[in-house]
Each structure stands twice: as structure tokens, then as C-alpha cells.
Design a protein around this motif. Structure first.
Motif, PDB file in Angstrom:
ATOM      1  N   TRP A 141       0.855  -1.188   0.000  1.00  0.00           N
ATOM      2  CA  TRP A 141       0.000   0.000   0.000  1.00  0.00           C
ATOM      3  C   TRP A 141       0.890   1.236   0.000  1.00  0.00           C
ATOM      4  CZ3 TRP A 141      -5.515  -0.295   0.866  1.00  0.00           C
ATOM      5  CH2 TRP A 141      -5.985  -1.616   1.035  1.00  0.00           C
ATOM      6  N   GLU A 142       0.434   2.288  -0.642  1.00  0.00           N
ATOM      7  CA  GLU A 142       1.277   3.478  -0.730  1.00  0.00           C
ATOM      8  C   GLU A 142       0.445   4.745  -0.541  1.00  0.00           C
ATOM      9  OE1 GLU A 142       4.788   4.874  -3.764  1.00  0.00           O
ATOM     10  OE2 GLU A 142       4.658   2.815  -3.054  1.00  0.00           O
ATOM     11  N   LEU A 143       1.087   5.725   0.116  1.00  0.00           N
ATOM     12  CA  LEU A 143       0.464   7.017   0.385  1.00  0.00           C
ATOM     13  C   LEU A 143       1.318   8.117  -0.227  1.00  0.00           C
ATOM     14  CD1 LEU A 143      -1.565   8.862   2.011  1.00  0.00           C
ATOM     15  CD2 LEU A 143       0.134   8.809   3.854  1.00  0.00           C
ATOM     16  N   ASP A 144       0.709   8.993  -0.994  1.00  0.00           N
ATOM     17  CA  ASP A 144       1.395  10.158  -1.550  1.00  0.00           C
ATOM     18  C   ASP A 144       1.473  11.230  -0.464  1.00  0.00           C
ATOM     19  OD1 ASP A 144       2.285  12.391  -2.895  1.00  0.00           O
ATOM     20  OD2 ASP A 144       0.984  12.112  -4.625  1.00  0.00           O
ATOM     21  N   LEU A 145       2.672  11.431   0.070  1.00  0.00           N
ATOM     22  CA  LEU A 145       2.827  12.381   1.170  1.00  0.00           C
ATOM     23  C   LEU A 145       2.514  13.808   0.746  1.00  0.00           C
ATOM     24  CD1 LEU A 145       6.026  11.282   3.145  1.00  0.00           C
ATOM     25  CD2 LEU A 145       3.676  11.388   3.990  1.00  0.00           C
ATOM     26  N   THR A 262       3.652  -2.708   3.659  1.00  0.00           N
ATOM     27  CA  THR A 262       3.417  -4.024   3.085  1.00  0.00           C
ATOM     28  C   THR A 262       2.744  -4.913   4.115  1.00  0.00           C
ATOM     29  OG1 THR A 262       5.451  -3.717   1.814  1.00  0.00           O
ATOM     30  CG2 THR A 262       4.502  -5.912   1.809  1.00  0.00           C
ATOM     31  N   LEU A 263       1.600  -5.493   3.743  1.00  0.00           N
ATOM     32  CA  LEU A 263       0.806  -6.300   4.670  1.00  0.00           C
ATOM     33  C   LEU A 263       0.357  -7.596   4.016  1.00  0.00           C
ATOM     34  CD1 LEU A 263      -1.643  -3.688   6.248  1.00  0.00           C
ATOM     35  CD2 LEU A 263       0.343  -4.710   7.339  1.00  0.00           C
ATOM     36  N   GLU A 264       0.316  -8.660   4.821  1.00  0.00           N
ATOM     37  CA  GLU A 264      -0.266  -9.912   4.348  1.00  0.00           C
ATOM     38  C   GLU A 264      -1.788  -9.809   4.427  1.00  0.00           C
ATOM     39  OE1 GLU A 264       1.552 -13.743   5.418  1.00  0.00           O
ATOM     40  OE2 GLU A 264       2.974 -12.568   6.614  1.00  0.00           O
ATOM     41  N   ARG A 265      -2.442 -10.314   3.418  1.00  0.00           N
ATOM     42  CA  ARG A 265      -3.902 -10.259   3.376  1.00  0.00           C
ATOM     43  C   ARG A 265      -4.516 -11.103   4.492  1.00  0.00           C
ATOM     44  NH1 ARG A 265      -5.495 -10.856  -3.048  1.00  0.00           N
ATOM     45  NH2 ARG A 265      -4.160  -9.141  -3.796  1.00  0.00           N
ATOM     46  N   GLY A 266      -5.519 -10.538   5.153  1.00  0.00           N
ATOM     47  CA  GLY A 266      -6.260 -11.284   6.156  1.00  0.00           C
ATOM     48  C   GLY A 266      -5.612 -11.357   7.517  1.00  0.00           C
ATOM     49  N   LEU A 278      -6.274   6.616   6.289  1.00  0.00           N
ATOM     50  CA  LEU A 278      -5.179   7.559   6.096  1.00  0.00           C
ATOM     51  C   LEU A 278      -4.976   7.938   4.633  1.00  0.00           C
ATOM     52  CD1 LEU A 278      -2.699   5.924   8.615  1.00  0.00           C
ATOM     53  CD2 LEU A 278      -3.524   8.292   8.757  1.00  0.00           C
ATOM     54  N   GLY A 279      -5.662   7.243   3.729  1.00  0.00           N
ATOM     55  CA  GLY A 279      -5.553   7.595   2.323  1.00  0.00           C
ATOM     56  C   GLY A 279      -4.612   6.730   1.510  1.00  0.00           C
ATOM     57  N   PHE A 280      -4.156   5.599   2.062  1.00  0.00           N
ATOM     58  CA  PHE A 280      -3.307   4.686   1.305  1.00  0.00           C
ATOM     59  C   PHE A 280      -4.110   4.029   0.186  1.00  0.00           C
ATOM     60  CE2 PHE A 280      -0.642   5.113   4.962  1.00  0.00           C
ATOM     61  CZ  PHE A 280       0.632   4.717   4.588  1.00  0.00           C
ATOM     62  N   ALA A 281      -3.421   3.672  -0.892  1.00  0.00           N
ATOM     63  CA  ALA A 281      -4.025   2.923  -1.991  1.00  0.00           C
ATOM     64  C   ALA A 281      -3.134   1.723  -2.294  1.00  0.00           C
ATOM     65  CB  ALA A 281      -4.170   3.794  -3.232  1.00  0.00           C
ATOM     66  N   GLN A 282      -3.753   0.618  -2.670  1.00  0.00           N
ATOM     67  CA  GLN A 282      -2.985  -0.586  -3.006  1.00  0.00           C
ATOM     68  C   GLN A 282      -2.256  -0.372  -4.323  1.00  0.00           C
ATOM     69  OE1 GLN A 282      -5.243  -4.213  -3.097  1.00  0.00           O
ATOM     70  NE2 GLN A 282      -3.632  -5.323  -4.186  1.00  0.00           N
ATOM     71  N   ARG A 283      -0.931  -0.639  -4.334  1.00  0.00           N
ATOM     72  CA  ARG A 283      -0.109  -0.406  -5.515  1.00  0.00           C
ATOM     73  C   ARG A 283       0.404  -1.699  -6.148  1.00  0.00           C
ATOM     74  NH1 ARG A 283      -2.058   4.249  -6.658  1.00  0.00           N
ATOM     75  NH2 ARG A 283      -1.334   6.009  -5.390  1.00  0.00           N
TER      76      ARG A 283
END
Length: 293
Positions: A141-145, A262-266, A278-283
Motif C-alpha cells: 500500500w502506498e500514500l502520496d505524502l 506491506t501487509l499480508e492479506r487477512g 489515512l488515504g493509502f491505496a494498493q499499488r
């Protein structure tokens, strides 16, 4: 690895680390030079669960485009597995996850934490042919600062009145010795929540970013990585949200371009919910592979 990856970077992300074992770094030599390599490690040299069993990890496998690339990859994986078997590794994973990592952190598309990226079809085929199976899915996941805005609601306003966030020195960050060694090639940033009424609440956020470029045009040097650890409980989620939001405001002042997590699903729905708030989007997406002995 990219052909432009400098020799000094190899030293910092692999060869110079205390955990590096040259017997687990194998190179396939062709008639006109190296055609590929595989690099592995064990649970004795990385952050892993201590359950009395040995764990192997394939950190990287790289083979140049070649008519016999599948056979080369097969030979490398088979040979390194012999070493891991002698070390009594009952399970071998590939190529790293948020809970199981060792080398090349911050390098390449997966940054050593995404397993095998979903678009890396060659590596997936090599591992499957070698007896590995997909065990979990991983998302980056990524957030544009530059576009980040602090989320605000009634709970956040109440927390803001009674809490503050402090930037900690590296020695007070609270990382384990193993983590400090593995992130030795990176700049580390630590933040802690101080709450006037909940002094027992010990919430911290850890960030890192590589100090070295992996290519001449490496934009990832301006990317911070969040080590997500503490927000598994809904009762502290709002406080952890406040901690992260304030940390992001300070990272903006360091001219960071983005934050990746970076996260494991579930594994933690609470953490996934926090990222979205917080506004993160999956990349990116990837898979962790495993092979039993």
C-alpha cells in the motif's frame, strides 16, 4: 538485479551484513561469465518466530534471459536447498514477507517484503517447478505524502487535546538487535505517542528508507517504509491513527515523496482499515511461497 546496481550497494545490502553466509550465495557460471545467482539465509540470521525449528528463506534468485534459463534456475534452487537441508531447515520460504525478511530491503519492486511480485512470472514458474507452493498473498500500500491530509473526526479532535507525538532518537526506537542489523543500510525514524490520561499506552511507529540508490534514477530513496506492528486492537486504533498522521506530517518536512506499507492479506483487518482511513491505496501485490522438507 538491475545491471546498474553499484558494487557499493551490494556490500551494504548483502555482503557486509553480519548475517551474510557466503555458502548460501551461489552463482551459476556460464562459458562467458555469470548467468544467475541465488541467495538464501536461515532463521538464525533474520527476524523470525522462535519456535525451535529452523527456517530457510530464499532472499533472491536472478537468472539472465537465456535459452536454458529454467534449467539454470532449477539447478540453483536445487543446490541451495541441499545446503538448507544440511542446516535442518524444515521449511523454506521465498522471497520475503512483512514477517520474514533478511536482505535487499528497499531494493527492487518488492523491496524484499512482497514475496514474488505477481508480474514476475518467471520466478513463479521456477519456484513451482521446484516444489514450492503459494502460502499467502501480500499487498504493498502506498500514500502520496504530498497530497496527505490529516483525517479529522470527533475522536481525533478529542485525542489531539490530550496527546502529542515525539520523534525518538535511533537508540530509543525500540527495535530488536536483529532488526537494527538488517536495516543497517537504511535511515531509521521512530515516533512515540504520549497521552496525558493514558500514560500506560505505549504506541510507536517505525519508518525506514534506504540510504543508497539502486539505480541512477532511483526515486525510491524518497519513499519511507512503515513497519506496521502495534495496531491489532480496535480500542487503540484511533490513537494509532493519530500517531501515524502526526508522523506523516513530520516526514513531509523531510521531503519524503511517499510512504509504503506491506501487509499480508487477512492478517490484520484493523491495520487495513487504518491504511484506508489515512488515504493509502494498493499499488502492488505478490505471493509468499513455501516448500516443506
Amino acid at each position: 538485479m538491475d545491471a546498474s546496481f553499484p558494487a557499493s550497494a551490494w556490500e551494504q545490502v548483502a555482503f557486509g551484513k553480519l548475517a551474510f553466509d557466503p555458502s548460501l550465495f551461489l552463482i551459476y557460471e556460464g562459458e562467458f561469465g555469470p548467468l544467475g545467482f541465488v541467495h538464501a539465509t536461515t532463521s538464525n540470521s533474520m527476524e523470525a518466530s522462535n519456535d525451535g525449528t529452523s527456517i530457510g528463506l530464499i532472499n533472491a534468485i536472478c537468472v539472465r534471459s537465456h535459452p536454458h534459463q529454467a534449467e539454470i534456475a532449477s539447478g540453483l534452487l536445487e543446490e541451495v536447498q541441499r545446503y538448507l537441508d544440511r542446516l535442518e531447515c524444515r521449511t523454506t520460504f521465498a522471497l520475503g514477507s512483512p514477517r520474514l525478511y533478511a536482505f535487499y530491503l528497499g531494493i527492487g519492486e518488492g523491496c524484499g517484503l512482497l514475496g514474488v511480485p505477481e508480474n514476475d512470472h518467471r520466478t513463479r514458474e521456477w519456484l513451482t517447478n521446484a516444489g514450492y507452493q503459494e502460502t499467502s498473498r501480500i499487498d504493498a500500500w502506498e500514500l502520496d505524502l504530498q497530497k496527505f491530509r490529516v483525517p479529522m473526526d470527533r475522536n481525533q479532535i478529542a485525542i489531539r487535546r490530550t496527546a502529542r507525538v515525539e520523534s525518538l532518537s535511533e537508540g530509543n526506537g525500540g527495535l530488536s538487535y536483529a532488526q537494527s542489523v538488517l536495516f543497517g543500510h537504511a535511515e531509521l525514524y521512530h515516533f512515540k505517542l504520549h497521552h496525558r490520561d493514558l500514560s500506560h499506552l505505549d504506541l510507536r511507529a517505525h519508518f525506514w528508507r534506504p540510504e543508497i540508490p539502486s539505480s541512477p534514477n532511483d526515486v525510491a530513496r524518497n519513499r519511507f517504509h512503515l513497519m506496521f506492528e502495534a495496531a491489532n486492537h480496535t480500542e487503540v486504533a484511533d490513537h494509532y491513527l493519530f500517531l501515524l498522521a502526526e508522523a506523516f506530517r513530520q516526514l513531509q518536512q523531510l521531503r519524503g515523496m511517499s510512504v509504503r506499507c506491506t501487509l499480508e492479506r487477512g492478517v490484520s483487518p484493523v491495520n487495513h482499515s487504518l491504511l484506508q482511513r489515512l488515504g493509502f491505496a494498493q499499488r502492488l501485490a505478490g505471493s509468499l511461497y513455501a516448500r516443506q522438507r
